[in-house]
Scaffold this motif. Structure first.
Motif, PDB file in Angstrom:
ATOM      1  N   THR A 125       6.917  35.969  -4.296  1.00 39.75           N
ATOM      2  CA  THR A 125       7.378  35.525  -5.615  1.00 39.75           C
ATOM      3  C   THR A 125       7.721  34.035  -5.605  1.00 39.75           C
ATOM      4  O   THR A 125       7.491  33.339  -6.590  1.00 39.75           O
ATOM      5  CB  THR A 125       8.574  36.361  -6.116  1.00 39.75           C
ATOM      6  OG1 THR A 125       9.608  36.370  -5.126  1.00 39.75           O
ATOM      7  CG2 THR A 125       8.141  37.785  -6.438  1.00 39.75           C
ATOM      8  N   SER A 126       8.259  33.553  -4.495  1.00 38.70           N
ATOM      9  CA  SER A 126       8.527  32.111  -4.386  1.00 38.70           C
ATOM     10  C   SER A 126       7.232  31.312  -4.453  1.00 38.70           C
ATOM     11  O   SER A 126       7.160  30.277  -5.122  1.00 38.70           O
ATOM     12  CB  SER A 126       9.264  31.799  -3.081  1.00 38.70           C
ATOM     13  OG  SER A 126      10.553  32.366  -3.089  1.00 38.70           O
ATOM     14  N   LYS A 129       5.899  31.307  -8.055  1.00 42.02           N
ATOM     15  CA  LYS A 129       6.663  30.385  -8.899  1.00 42.02           C
ATOM     16  C   LYS A 129       6.276  28.928  -8.621  1.00 42.02           C
ATOM     17  O   LYS A 129       6.054  28.154  -9.548  1.00 42.02           O
ATOM     18  CB  LYS A 129       8.170  30.593  -8.666  1.00 42.02           C
ATOM     19  CG  LYS A 129       9.059  29.669  -9.453  1.00 42.02           C
ATOM     20  CD  LYS A 129       8.960  29.933 -10.946  1.00 42.02           C
ATOM     21  CE  LYS A 129       9.937  29.061 -11.722  1.00 42.02           C
ATOM     22  NZ  LYS A 129       9.895  29.342 -13.129  1.00 42.02           N
ATOM     23  N   ARG A 130       6.190  28.556  -7.360  1.00 38.45           N
ATOM     24  CA  ARG A 130       5.897  27.159  -7.004  1.00 38.45           C
ATOM     25  C   ARG A 130       4.456  26.743  -7.276  1.00 38.45           C
ATOM     26  O   ARG A 130       4.188  25.590  -7.590  1.00 38.45           O
ATOM     27  CB  ARG A 130       6.208  26.915  -5.525  1.00 38.45           C
ATOM     28  CG  ARG A 130       7.667  26.680  -5.235  1.00 38.45           C
ATOM     29  CD  ARG A 130       7.879  26.133  -3.839  1.00 38.45           C
ATOM     30  NE  ARG A 130       7.397  27.007  -2.794  1.00 38.45           N
ATOM     31  CZ  ARG A 130       8.125  27.967  -2.205  1.00 38.45           C
ATOM     32  NH1 ARG A 130       9.373  28.173  -2.567  1.00 38.45           N
ATOM     33  NH2 ARG A 130       7.612  28.708  -1.253  1.00 38.45           N
ATOM     34  N   HIS A 162      17.371  37.010  -6.146  1.00 34.74           N
ATOM     35  CA  HIS A 162      16.234  36.124  -5.858  1.00 34.74           C
ATOM     36  C   HIS A 162      15.281  36.058  -7.058  1.00 34.74           C
ATOM     37  O   HIS A 162      14.886  34.966  -7.485  1.00 34.74           O
ATOM     38  CB  HIS A 162      15.488  36.628  -4.617  1.00 34.74           C
ATOM     39  CG  HIS A 162      14.184  35.930  -4.383  1.00 34.74           C
ATOM     40  ND1 HIS A 162      14.095  34.655  -3.886  1.00 34.74           N
ATOM     41  CD2 HIS A 162      12.907  36.330  -4.617  1.00 34.74           C
ATOM     42  CE1 HIS A 162      12.824  34.293  -3.807  1.00 34.74           C
ATOM     43  NE2 HIS A 162      12.093  35.302  -4.254  1.00 34.74           N
ATOM     44  N   LEU A 166      14.181  32.800  -9.971  1.00 43.17           N
ATOM     45  CA  LEU A 166      12.824  32.281 -10.169  1.00 43.17           C
ATOM     46  C   LEU A 166      12.279  32.483 -11.576  1.00 43.17           C
ATOM     47  O   LEU A 166      11.556  31.641 -12.104  1.00 43.17           O
ATOM     48  CB  LEU A 166      11.856  32.944  -9.188  1.00 43.17           C
ATOM     49  CG  LEU A 166      12.103  32.745  -7.700  1.00 43.17           C
ATOM     50  CD1 LEU A 166      11.118  33.586  -6.896  1.00 43.17           C
ATOM     51  CD2 LEU A 166      11.977  31.280  -7.330  1.00 43.17           C
TER      52      LEU A 166
END
Length: 191
Positions: A125-126, A129-130, A162, A166
């Motif tokens: 997921t990080s 998002k990035r 978390h 995001l």
């Protein structure tokens, strides 16, 4: 408000080579496609770290079709693509974003379905998002997280925190396909 150029919808199945994808997600997508319940301008992109191809995934999928559905089944696979990539490597998600932008459309709605073990939810997921939510190319993004949501209440709370850091609340969907399993199995007794 002016007329918008047609936006393409992209369904990215992360964990495309796994059991959940081949037994549940791809068969469900085919059923929706067959009944014309999916957008006409949809692309389905399988993403997995396994060294496989789309034809390999197709062969392993558990989809029963009748002889009169063969043409529809072939058309369904024409809207499918596959990308091999790591779940941890940011550059692979940059490539995924570039692939969507160049191959599918410059302007998209993106739905990411995580058919993964919970240990990978945070890193994936990080990376989404990035690397996969650039302004101007994405109208909306949704992330679907398939259960389990951690191994206990502490790890579940950590995951929820978390995800909230995001994404907006309306961008995240948590699915537990076994939530109603016991009730469904006992429906005969309820009748």
């Amino acid at each position: 408000m002016g007329v918008q150029a047609e936006v393409v919808h992209v369904f990215v199945l992360i964990g495309a080579s796994g059991d959940l994808a081949r037994k549940k997600i791809y068969p469900t997508l085919f059923q929706l496609y067959k009944k014309e319940l999916l957008p006409k301008n949809l692309a389905i992109i399988g993403y997995s770290r396994a060294d496989v191809s789309l034809s390999h995934i197709r062969k392993r999928c558990v989809i029963d079709i009748s002889s009169d559905e063969e043409e529809t089944y072939e058309k369904f696979w024409l809207i499918n693509y596959f990308i091999k990539g790591s779940y941890e490597n940011e550059r692979d998600f940059e490539f995924l974003n570039h692939y969507i932008y160049k191959t599918v459309s410059k302007r998209t709605n993106r739905l990411f379905y995580l058919a993964l073990p919970p240990t990978l939810f945070e890193v994936v997921t990080s990376n989404i998002k990035r690397n996969c939510m650039q302004k101007g190319t994405v109208d909306w993004t949704r992330v679907i997280v398939e259960k389990p949501f951690g191994k206990d209440s502490e790890s579940a709370a950590k995951l929820f925190k978390h995800l909230a850091s995001l994404f907006k609340q309306e961008e995240v969907y948590l699915i537990d396909h076994y939530l109603g399993k016991e009730m469904v199995e006992n429906i005969i007794y309820l009748r």
